[in-house]
Motif scaffolding. Structure first.
Motif, short mmCIF file in Angstrom:
data_model
loop_
_atom_site.label_atom_id
_atom_site.label_comp_id
_atom_site.label_asym_id
_atom_site.label_seq_id
_atom_site.Cartn_x
_atom_site.Cartn_y
_atom_site.Cartn_z
N SER A 1 0.84 -1.20 0.00
CA SER A 1 0.00 0.00 0.00
C SER A 1 0.87 1.24 0.00
O SER A 1 1.39 1.65 1.03
N THR B 1 -2.75 -1.06 -4.41
CA THR B 1 -3.45 -2.30 -4.73
C THR B 1 -4.70 -2.05 -5.57
O THR B 1 -5.14 -2.94 -6.29
N THR B 2 -5.27 -0.85 -5.48
CA THR B 2 -6.50 -0.52 -6.18
C THR B 2 -6.42 0.90 -6.72
O THR B 2 -6.00 1.81 -6.01
N ASP B 3 -6.84 1.10 -7.98
CA ASP B 3 -6.96 2.45 -8.50
C ASP B 3 -8.17 3.09 -7.85
O ASP B 3 -9.30 2.66 -8.06
N SER C 1 -3.72 5.69 -7.02
CA SER C 1 -3.90 4.35 -6.48
C SER C 1 -3.33 4.26 -5.08
O SER C 1 -2.43 5.03 -4.71
#
Length: 124
Positions: A11, A30-32, A27
């Motif tokens: 992260s 891990t995630t946009d 981001s």
């Protein structure tokens, strides 16, 4: 700024542009969380980009306009900041960075709504 290679599941706050459509993406590693509309980033044009997080929401601004926001409660303690590409080196482009500022603490969340782009040498 820390340019060490990290695992794709780490992260870390990431800001990168998508070359083929001018999208800007933010981001948590891990995630946009935020993906702008196409053609927000203009080739060979200086642009003022801001990222601000307060109260569990991250705001992304381009040239004085908030172009996206998202819930973000990620704990980024002691993590590198990546500008230009993803943690694993993918999805990036060449960016010409003129100035970078990091403000932490009370009163640092100053770009949570549309704003006038500052002028002059390194203004707030």
């Amino acid at each position: 700024m820390d340019t060490r290679t990290a695992l794709a599941t780490t992260s870390v706050p990431l800001l990168y542009a998508t070359v083929n459509n001018g999208r800007l993406q933010y981001s948590n590693g891990t995630t946009d969380l935020i993906t702008t509309a196409a053609n927000v980033i203009v080739t060979a044009t200086p642009q003022f980009i801001s990222i601000c997080r307060t109260g569990g929401t991250t705001y992304l601004g381009v040239d004085g306009v908030i172009v996206g926001s998202a819930a973000d409660t990620t704990n980024y303690v002691q993590m590198p900041i990546r500008i230009g590409n993803a943690v694993n080196g993918a999805g990036g482009t060449t960016l010409h960075l003129i100035e970078f500022r990091l403000a932490i603490g009370s009163g640092s969340a100053i770009r949570t709504a549309n704003f006038t782009v500052p002028t002059g040498l390194f203004p707030l």
